[in-house]
Write an enzyme that holds these catalytic residues in place. Structure first.
Site, short mmCIF file in Angstrom:
data_model
loop_
_atom_site.label_atom_id
_atom_site.label_comp_id
_atom_site.label_asym_id
_atom_site.label_seq_id
_atom_site.Cartn_x
_atom_site.Cartn_y
_atom_site.Cartn_z
N GLY A 14 49.50 46.56 35.61
CA GLY A 14 50.20 45.56 36.44
C GLY A 14 51.01 44.62 35.56
N ALA A 15 51.45 45.14 34.39
CA ALA A 15 52.14 44.29 33.40
C ALA A 15 53.50 43.80 33.88
CB ALA A 15 52.31 45.07 32.10
N GLY A 17 53.91 42.26 36.59
CA GLY A 17 53.65 41.26 37.62
C GLY A 17 53.62 39.82 37.14
N ASP A 18 53.28 38.98 38.11
CA ASP A 18 53.30 37.53 37.91
C ASP A 18 52.26 37.04 36.90
OD1 ASP A 18 54.08 34.80 39.03
OD2 ASP A 18 51.91 34.81 39.35
N SER A 20 50.78 38.58 34.49
CA SER A 20 51.10 39.02 33.14
C SER A 20 52.18 38.13 32.53
CB SER A 20 51.55 40.48 33.25
OG SER A 20 52.04 40.92 32.04
N ASP A 185 36.94 34.65 35.73
CA ASP A 185 37.20 33.50 36.62
C ASP A 185 37.85 32.48 35.71
OD1 ASP A 185 36.98 30.93 37.79
OD2 ASP A 185 35.48 31.71 39.17
N HIS A 186 39.15 32.25 35.90
CA HIS A 186 39.85 31.47 34.87
C HIS A 186 39.34 30.04 34.77
CE1 HIS A 186 42.53 30.06 38.14
NE2 HIS A 186 42.84 29.07 37.34
N LYS A 190 38.59 26.96 31.26
CA LYS A 190 39.13 25.60 31.12
C LYS A 190 38.19 24.80 30.21
CE LYS A 190 41.30 25.51 35.70
NZ LYS A 190 42.74 25.30 35.53
N HIS A 248 35.81 29.92 41.92
CA HIS A 248 35.93 28.76 41.04
C HIS A 248 34.94 27.65 41.40
CE1 HIS A 248 39.42 30.95 40.01
NE2 HIS A 248 40.23 30.45 40.90
N LYS A 348 44.90 23.59 50.24
CA LYS A 348 46.31 23.63 49.85
C LYS A 348 47.02 22.48 50.55
CE LYS A 348 46.38 27.81 47.80
NZ LYS A 348 46.55 27.92 46.35
N LYS A 353 47.07 17.01 43.24
CA LYS A 353 46.58 18.20 42.54
C LYS A 353 45.50 17.72 41.59
CE LYS A 353 46.83 22.21 40.06
NZ LYS A 353 46.18 23.43 40.48
N1 NDP Z 1 49.27 35.34 39.54
C1 NDP Z 1 48.29 34.47 39.30
O1 NDP Z 1 48.49 33.29 38.95
C2 NDP Z 1 46.87 34.89 39.45
C3 NDP Z 1 46.54 36.20 39.73
N2 NDP Z 1 45.25 36.59 39.83
C4 NDP Z 1 44.89 37.98 40.09
O2 NDP Z 1 45.52 38.82 39.14
C5 NDP Z 1 45.91 40.05 39.72
C6 NDP Z 1 47.40 40.23 39.53
O3 NDP Z 1 48.07 39.14 40.11
P1 NDP Z 1 49.67 39.06 40.16
O4 NDP Z 1 50.25 39.42 38.85
O5 NDP Z 1 49.97 37.75 40.75
O6 NDP Z 1 50.00 40.19 41.21
P2 NDP Z 1 51.37 40.90 41.52
O7 NDP Z 1 51.51 40.95 43.00
O8 NDP Z 1 52.49 40.32 40.73
O9 NDP Z 1 51.03 42.38 41.06
C7 NDP Z 1 50.98 42.81 39.72
C8 NDP Z 1 51.63 44.16 39.62
O10 NDP Z 1 50.84 45.10 40.35
C9 NDP Z 1 51.69 46.06 40.98
N3 NDP Z 1 51.45 46.01 42.43
C10 NDP Z 1 51.80 45.05 43.31
N4 NDP Z 1 51.39 45.36 44.55
C11 NDP Z 1 50.77 46.55 44.46
C12 NDP Z 1 50.13 47.40 45.38
N5 NDP Z 1 50.05 47.09 46.67
N6 NDP Z 1 49.60 48.55 44.93
C13 NDP Z 1 49.68 48.87 43.63
N7 NDP Z 1 50.28 48.10 42.71
C14 NDP Z 1 50.81 46.96 43.11
C15 NDP Z 1 53.11 45.65 40.67
O11 NDP Z 1 53.53 46.42 39.57
P3 NDP Z 1 54.30 47.80 39.74
O12 NDP Z 1 54.89 47.84 41.10
O13 NDP Z 1 55.31 47.76 38.64
O14 NDP Z 1 53.24 48.80 39.54
C16 NDP Z 1 52.99 44.22 40.23
O15 NDP Z 1 53.98 43.86 39.31
C17 NDP Z 1 45.49 39.97 41.19
O16 NDP Z 1 44.24 40.56 41.32
C18 NDP Z 1 45.40 38.47 41.44
O17 NDP Z 1 44.50 38.16 42.48
C19 NDP Z 1 44.22 35.70 39.60
C20 NDP Z 1 44.47 34.38 39.32
C21 NDP Z 1 45.82 33.86 39.23
O1 LIG Z 2 42.74 31.52 41.48
C1 LIG Z 2 43.50 30.70 41.97
O2 LIG Z 2 43.64 29.52 41.35
C2 LIG Z 2 44.79 28.72 41.59
C3 LIG Z 2 44.45 27.33 41.09
O3 LIG Z 2 44.23 27.39 39.72
P1 LIG Z 2 44.45 26.11 38.81
O4 LIG Z 2 44.08 26.56 37.46
O5 LIG Z 2 45.90 25.72 38.97
O6 LIG Z 2 43.58 25.04 39.36
C4 LIG Z 2 45.18 28.68 43.05
O7 LIG Z 2 46.42 28.02 43.20
C5 LIG Z 2 45.30 30.08 43.57
O8 LIG Z 2 45.54 30.04 44.98
C6 LIG Z 2 44.04 30.88 43.31
O9 LIG Z 2 44.28 32.24 43.62
#
Ligand code: NDP
Ligand SMILES: O=C1O[C@H](COP(=O)(O)O)[C@@H](O)[C@H](O)[C@H]1O
Length: 517
Positions: A14-15, A17-18, A20, A185-186, A190, A248, A348, A353
């Site tokens: 999932g590199a 994605g957000d 990453s 669990d991030h 902290k 959390h 939310k 915050k």
């Molecule tokens: N973003 C954040 O701040 C946080 C995220 N998380 C957890 O980390 C994980 C990744 O989060 P995040 O990066 O935000 O997620 P994204 O939605 O950005 O997904 C990551 C990557 O996974 C692939 N993907 C997206 N949807 C699907 C799908 N339905 N099936 C298969 N692959 C898919 C995509 O890559 P591609 O299409 O190139 O394969 C995408 O770039 C999740 O489990 C999330 O709950 C936890 C805490 C904070």
């Molecule tokens: O895991 C999550 O955490 C964030 C809040 O994290 P923080 O480090 O900014 O306190 C939350 O916004 C998000 O909805 C949740 O998925």
């Protein structure tokens, strides 16, 4: 922090994605900045999107420039970026994983990475199972990989209820050993969360009063100002309880309530956390309304930003009964805490915050100065509150009453403060930095063990079952359930205030200038 000695390839699924871009890559860059990565450190991104190595490096550069707390240094970036690689493939396709195994072999040979792999699952949970199955099937990680570092880091959400969490645990444990599984669990990364243990057990003066004899109640608040933004698709299925409370906040509760561990190591610390979680009184789903409040935000303004009603957000069902706010009163049935309520709330689109834990101490047995307090409320609240401020303005504050200088005895509430930035000259680092380093070093203390996640889900699933029963009842009566509302930019619904008011207490709202409100 300890430097990583052995070489390692981190494979991020999932590199593209957000997570990453915003967290993982900047955290690794920050480790590089502190010279904590090994010389031949390697990151291999894997996702479906077809990027070249250079395109992936460009994406990573954006992440580092925007989100690294270490700033951007061209020289360091040149070294760091040449260690980043990418390949595209499908998460449920054996051929893609065979290609991954081949690519890893090549990288091992070219970069002398010693066959050490850390697999980071930064994808939506729907693909956790296929990815781990294929990692095992291709032999990239299995129980017998003892000669090499072979570990799996798995992101939240870990299941959506007790049954699914157990099912995922079982699936993983059919393939790997528990000590190869790093459930993240991030919040545990902290600094201020880790400091709860140091504060409690590294000092002699707090632990003797950390119990039912001195503590009136405990409040844990995790408040966010933003609405759900463009995460409607995910959030409407999760809600505040699954997104924040189950993970959390349960961790914050466990660290606040737990007994001292025998030693500061992974098993001892986690044993005590599990005991604390097991002591949480199991809720009868029929009684959910006595203990839990859920609500949704309506339109409003938070931190100057206009926020639409939750039901009008993109990706949200206009009849959704998903909560964006939850408040939970619970009790911990053990010797230390019997009779001390713990009030937890998260939401939310709130007024601030902030994450903080308030230990509210009992009043003195006789309130000698109650009538001398400047502008007292009708009811005099307890004066001694210990606030563990997790974020922002990380620190610890103790409030108490003092005599205002002058000939008359006038009592005013004052505070003793410890601030991280003032004492240590810098803000605490990012949670992912610490957690990535620990995962590579093999320290599981700050990761969640199987039984921990299951007991947390057990208690939370009782609440979910209570809500489900309410929805079924409403449906049988041909009605649609409508959750209480709160205006965005406020501290939540009046029902949450009533939850405490019933016990003669009130929420201590952070940022309140006068702690007496
Ligand atoms: N973003 C954040 O701040 C946080 C995220 N998380 C957890 O980390 C994980 C990744 O989060 P995040 O990066 O935000 O997620 P994204 O939605 O950005 O997904 C990551 C990557 O996974 C692939 N993907 C997206 N949807 C699907 C799908 N339905 N099936 C298969 N692959 C898919 C995509 O890559 P591609 O299409 O190139 O394969 C995408 O770039 C999740 O489990 C999330 O709950 C936890 C805490 C904070
Ligand atoms: O895991 C999550 O955490 C964030 C809040 O994290 P923080 O480090 O900014 O306190 C939350 O916004 C998000 O909805 C949740 O998925």
């Amino acid at each position: 922090m300890k430097r990583i000695e052995q070489p390692v390839v981190i494979v991020v699924f999932g590199a593209s994605g957000d997570l990453s871009k915003r967290k993982l890559i900047p955290a690794l860059y920050q480790l590089a900045y502190q010279n904590l990565l090994p010389a031949n450190f390697t990151l291999l991104g894997f996702a479906r999107t077809p990027y070249t190595d250079d395109e992936f490096r460009e994406l990573a550069r954006e992440g580092v420039t925007q989100y690294s707390t270490a700033g951007f240094d061209e020289h360091l970036w040149r070294w760091f970026s040449q260690n980043l690689f990418y390949m595209s493939g499908n998460y449920d396709d054996l051929e893609s994983f065979q290609a991954l195994a081949k690519r890893l072999e090549e990288l091992d040979a070219e970069r002398n990475t010693g066959g050490n792999y850390l697999f980071y699952l930064a994808t939506p949970p729907s693909v956790f199972k296929p990815i781990t199955s294929l990692i095992a099937e291709t032999g990239l990680c299995c129980r017998t990989s003892a000669d090499h570092l072979r570990r799996i880091v798995i992101e939240k959400p870990f299941g959506h209820d007790l049954e699914s969490a157990k099912d995922l645990n079982q699936h993983l444990l059919n393939l790997f050993d528990e000590d190869q599984i790093y459930r993240i669990d991030h919040y545990l990364g902290k600094e201020t969360v880790q400091n709860i243990l140091v504060f409690r057990f590294g000092n002699g003066i707090f632990e003797p009063i950390w119990n039912r004899n001195y503590v009136d109640h405990v409040q844990i608040t995790v408040a966010e100002t933003l609405g759900i933004g463009d995460r409607g698709g995910y959030y409407d299925k999760a809600g505040a309880i699954r997104d924040m409370l189950q993970n959390h906040m349960m961790q914050l509760l466990a660290l606040t309530a737990m007994e001292p561990p025998v030693a500061f190591d992974a098993e001892d610390v986690r044993d005590q956390k599990v005991n604390a979680l097991r002591s949480i009184r199991p809720l009868d789903p029929e009684e959910v309304d006595q203990w839990v409040v859920r609500a949704q935000y309506g339109p409003g303004v938070s931190e100057g930003q206009e926020i639409p009603a939750y039901l009008e957000e993109k990706g949200v069902d206009p009849h959704s009964t998903t909560e964006t706010y939850v408040a939970w009163k619970t009790e911990i049935d053990n010797w230390r805490w019997n009779g001390v309520p713990f009030y937890l709330r998260t939401g939310k689109a709130l007024a601030g915050k902030v994450t903080e834990i308030n230990i509210v101490f009992r009043k003195p047995p006789l309130m000698l100065f109650a009538n001398l307090i400047a502008n007292p409320n009708t009811q005099v609240p307890p004066s001694n509150v210990l606030t563990l401020r997790i974020q922002p303005d990380e620190g610890i504050r103790l409030t108490f009453d003092a005599k205002r200088p002058g000939p008359a005895v006038n009592v005013e509430r004052v505070a003793m403060d410890f601030s991280y930035s003032e004492s240590f000259g810098k803000d605490p680092g990012d949670a992912y930095e610490r957690l990535l380093l620990d995962a590579i070093l093999g320290d599981t203390t700050l990761f969640i063990r199987r039984d921990e996640i299951e007991v947390a889900w057990e208690r939370i699933t009782r609440i979910l079952n209570g809500w489900k029963m309410q929805e079924e009842k409403a449906a049988q009566a041909g009605k649609r359930l409508r959750l209480p509302r709160y205006a965005a930019g406020t501290w939540g619904p009046k029902e949450a205030d009533e939850l405490l008011a019933r016990d003669g207490r009130y929420w201590r709202n952070p940022h309140t200038v006068n702690p007496r409100r």
